[in-house]
Design an enzyme around this catalytic site. Structure first.
Site, PDB file in Angstrom:
ATOM      1  N   ASP A  37       0.525  -1.333   0.015  1.00 15.69           N
ATOM      2  CA  ASP A  37       0.123  -0.061   0.026  1.00 15.69           C
ATOM      3  C   ASP A  37       0.830   1.314  -0.192  1.00 15.69           C
ATOM      4  OD1 ASP A  37      -2.012   1.431   0.111  1.00 15.69           O
ATOM      5  OD2 ASP A  37      -2.723   1.500   1.758  1.00 15.69           O
ATOM      6  N   HIS A  54       1.810   2.997  -8.987  1.00 20.04           N
ATOM      7  CA  HIS A  54       2.171   1.659  -9.167  1.00 20.04           C
ATOM      8  C   HIS A  54       2.738   0.749 -10.359  1.00 20.04           C
ATOM      9  CE1 HIS A  54      -1.731   1.811  -7.353  1.00 20.04           C
ATOM     10  NE2 HIS A  54      -2.353   2.697  -8.197  1.00 20.04           N
ATOM     11  N   LEU A 148      10.249 -20.246  -5.184  1.00 19.90           N
ATOM     12  CA  LEU A 148       9.322 -19.273  -4.234  1.00 19.90           C
ATOM     13  C   LEU A 148       8.524 -20.077  -5.026  1.00 19.90           C
ATOM     14  CD1 LEU A 148      10.111 -15.715  -2.599  1.00 19.90           C
ATOM     15  CD2 LEU A 148       8.228 -16.131  -4.009  1.00 19.90           C
ATOM     16  N   SER A 213      -7.809  -5.190   5.018  1.00 23.49           N
ATOM     17  CA  SER A 213      -8.468  -4.384   3.925  1.00 23.49           C
ATOM     18  C   SER A 213      -9.199  -6.078   3.051  1.00 23.49           C
ATOM     19  CB  SER A 213      -7.462  -3.734   2.755  1.00 23.49           C
ATOM     20  OG  SER A 213      -7.314  -2.869   3.972  1.00 23.49           O
ATOM     21  N   GLU A 224       1.558 -12.578  12.301  1.00 23.50           N
ATOM     22  CA  GLU A 224       2.357 -11.907  13.292  1.00 23.50           C
ATOM     23  C   GLU A 224       2.108 -10.702  11.765  1.00 23.50           C
ATOM     24  OE1 GLU A 224       3.306 -11.827  16.009  1.00 23.50           O
ATOM     25  OE2 GLU A 224       3.346 -14.223  16.181  1.00 23.50           O
TER      26      GLU A 224
HETATM   27  C1  IPE Z   1      -5.727  -2.871   0.199  1.00 21.18           C
HETATM   28  O1  IPE Z   1      -5.192  -0.852   0.146  1.00 21.18           O
HETATM   29  C2  IPE Z   1      -5.297  -3.211  -1.549  1.00 21.18           C
HETATM   30  C3  IPE Z   1      -3.838  -3.547  -2.265  1.00 21.18           C
HETATM   31  C4  IPE Z   1      -2.792  -3.237  -1.807  1.00 21.18           C
HETATM   32  C5  IPE Z   1      -4.142  -4.232  -3.261  1.00 21.18           C
HETATM   33  P1  IPE Z   1      -6.381  -0.231  -0.881  1.00 21.18           P
HETATM   34  O2  IPE Z   1      -5.314   1.054  -0.763  1.00 21.18           O
HETATM   35  O3  IPE Z   1      -7.024  -0.787  -1.424  1.00 21.18           O
HETATM   36  O4  IPE Z   1      -7.304  -0.090   0.980  1.00 21.18           O
HETATM   37  P2  IPE Z   1      -8.278   0.571   1.985  1.00 21.18           P
HETATM   38  O5  IPE Z   1      -8.818   1.230   0.855  1.00 21.18           O
HETATM   39  O6  IPE Z   1      -6.803   1.280   2.351  1.00 21.18           O
HETATM   40  O7  IPE Z   1      -8.533  -0.196   3.401  1.00 21.18           O
HETATM   41  C1  IPE Z   2      -1.969   0.131  -2.859  1.00 23.08           C
HETATM   42  O1  IPE Z   2      -1.913   1.379  -3.924  1.00 23.08           O
HETATM   43  C2  IPE Z   2      -2.051  -0.466  -4.557  1.00 23.08           C
HETATM   44  C3  IPE Z   2      -3.253  -0.850  -5.215  1.00 23.08           C
HETATM   45  C4  IPE Z   2      -4.330  -0.920  -4.189  1.00 23.08           C
HETATM   46  C5  IPE Z   2      -3.624  -1.511  -6.435  1.00 23.08           C
HETATM   47  P1  IPE Z   2      -3.077   2.191  -3.493  1.00 23.08           P
HETATM   48  O2  IPE Z   2      -2.820   2.965  -4.847  1.00 23.08           O
HETATM   49  O3  IPE Z   2      -3.960   1.834  -2.423  1.00 23.08           O
HETATM   50  O4  IPE Z   2      -1.656   4.346  -3.151  1.00 23.08           O
HETATM   51  P2  IPE Z   2      -2.255   5.322  -1.432  1.00 23.08           P
HETATM   52  O5  IPE Z   2      -3.418   4.443  -0.421  1.00 23.08           O
HETATM   53  O6  IPE Z   2      -3.569   5.885  -2.331  1.00 23.08           O
HETATM   54  O7  IPE Z   2      -1.384   6.059  -1.514  1.00 23.08           O
HETATM   55 MG    MG Z   3      -4.328   2.286  -0.432  1.00 22.71          MG
END
Ligand code: IPE
Ligand code: IPE
Ligand code: MG
Length: 258
Positions: A37, A54, A148, A213, A224
């Site tokens: 994230d 991304h 892996l 999430s 953990e």
């Molecule tokens: C969780 O991240 C999903 C992925 C990393 C693919 P999100 O950014 O979607 O989660 P929330 O919305 O902050 O909970």
């Molecule tokens: C995680 O990064 C990747 C996906 C959920 C696809 P985010 O896109 O959620 O990044 P933030 O949370 O907006 O910084």
């Molecule tokens: Mg996110």
């Protein structure tokens, strides 16, 4: 590199806070789950597009996988797209799907070189055709790799996964193959996308969020957790070592007295 030793060449630029001698390969997790994230916030801080964020996230995953292979970790489950991520702007969803389809092919040399087998978690059959085709090719090409297994979660939701498992078990009951009172934890586990995969020992979540999430709800029962403020594109092999050092200090009691 003999088993049980750490490839100090790969980890040669050790930050001062990490003492590699404190790492015990015998205590390493067999399975690490990671919620990658913070790509969007990373991009925003640099005034570049979320798509660039991304793309930077893919680079981070490359390093993560390579480092896990070097350390002898057998399974990595990486959350790439949740069932809830469909609610993002259409353009972002489209960019992500395009990226997924293209990256499998682009990453093939690295996957083959590192002996990484690809497996997917989630409702892959609901993804655009070209993504499905690319994933199928990826599975086929890496099928004989053994170092892996990368379980990539795409269109994955823990609640949806459990709900699908319940449907399949109910079908067996209605066909008379199984009695309701005979249903065990093993029956449920065998219907999950993670059937035959050990539960994660360690969950890493980046970007400072303290939630799961909808990731691996069933499987994380005794995992953990390691949460860090580091944004996913900034997460390095050394952050992985920090997570492992923290993990090694935990006493896992599984409800017992240790
Ligand atoms: C969780 O991240 C999903 C992925 C990393 C693919 P999100 O950014 O979607 O989660 P929330 O919305 O902050 O909970
Ligand atoms: C995680 O990064 C990747 C996906 C959920 C696809 P985010 O896109 O959620 O990044 P933030 O949370 O907006 O910084
Ligand atoms: Mg996110």
């Amino acid at each position: 590199m003999p088993k049980g030793t750490i490839d100090t060449g790969y980890f040669s630029e050790l930050p001062e806070d990490i003492n590699i001698a404190n790492l015990n390969p015998e205590l390493f997790p067999k399975h690490i789950a990671v919620i990658m994230d913070g790509n969007g916030r990373w991009a925003k801080a640099r005034d570049v597009s979320r798509t660039q964020g991304h793309k930077a996230g893919v680079k981070s995953l490359q390093e993560f996988i390579t480092a896990c292979v070097k350390l002898g970790i057998a399974h990595v489950s990486a959350y790439a797209f949740s069932t809830e991520n469909w609610s993002r702007p259409k353009l972002e969803v489209k960019a992500l799907m395009t990226m997924f389809a293209a990256e499998i092919e682009k990453q093939m040399p690295l996957l083959m070189e590192n002996g990484v087998r690809l497996h997917f978690l989630g409702a892959i059959d609901k993804l655009p055709e070209n993504v499905q085709e690319s994933f199928a090719r990826g599975i086929e090409q890496t099928a004989h790799n053994t170092k892996l297994t990368l379980h990539l979660a795409v269109n994955y939701g823990g609640r949806q996964e459990i709900s699908h498992a319940v449907t399949r078990l109910a079908r067996k009951v209605s066909l008379g193959e199984l009695k309701p009172e005979e249903i065990t934890l093993e029956h449920i586990e065998s219907e999950l996308d993670t059937a035959d995969i050990p539960d994660p020992d360690l969950l890493i979540r980046t970007s400072g969020e303290m939630r799961i999430s909808n990731f691996l709800l069933w499987q994380l029962a005794y995992t953990e957790f390691y949460m860090t403020d580091v944004l996913w594109p900034d997460f390095t092999r050394y952050d992985l070592l920090r997570a492992l050092l923290s993990y090694q200090k935990r006493e896992r009691r599984f409800g017992g007295l240790g």
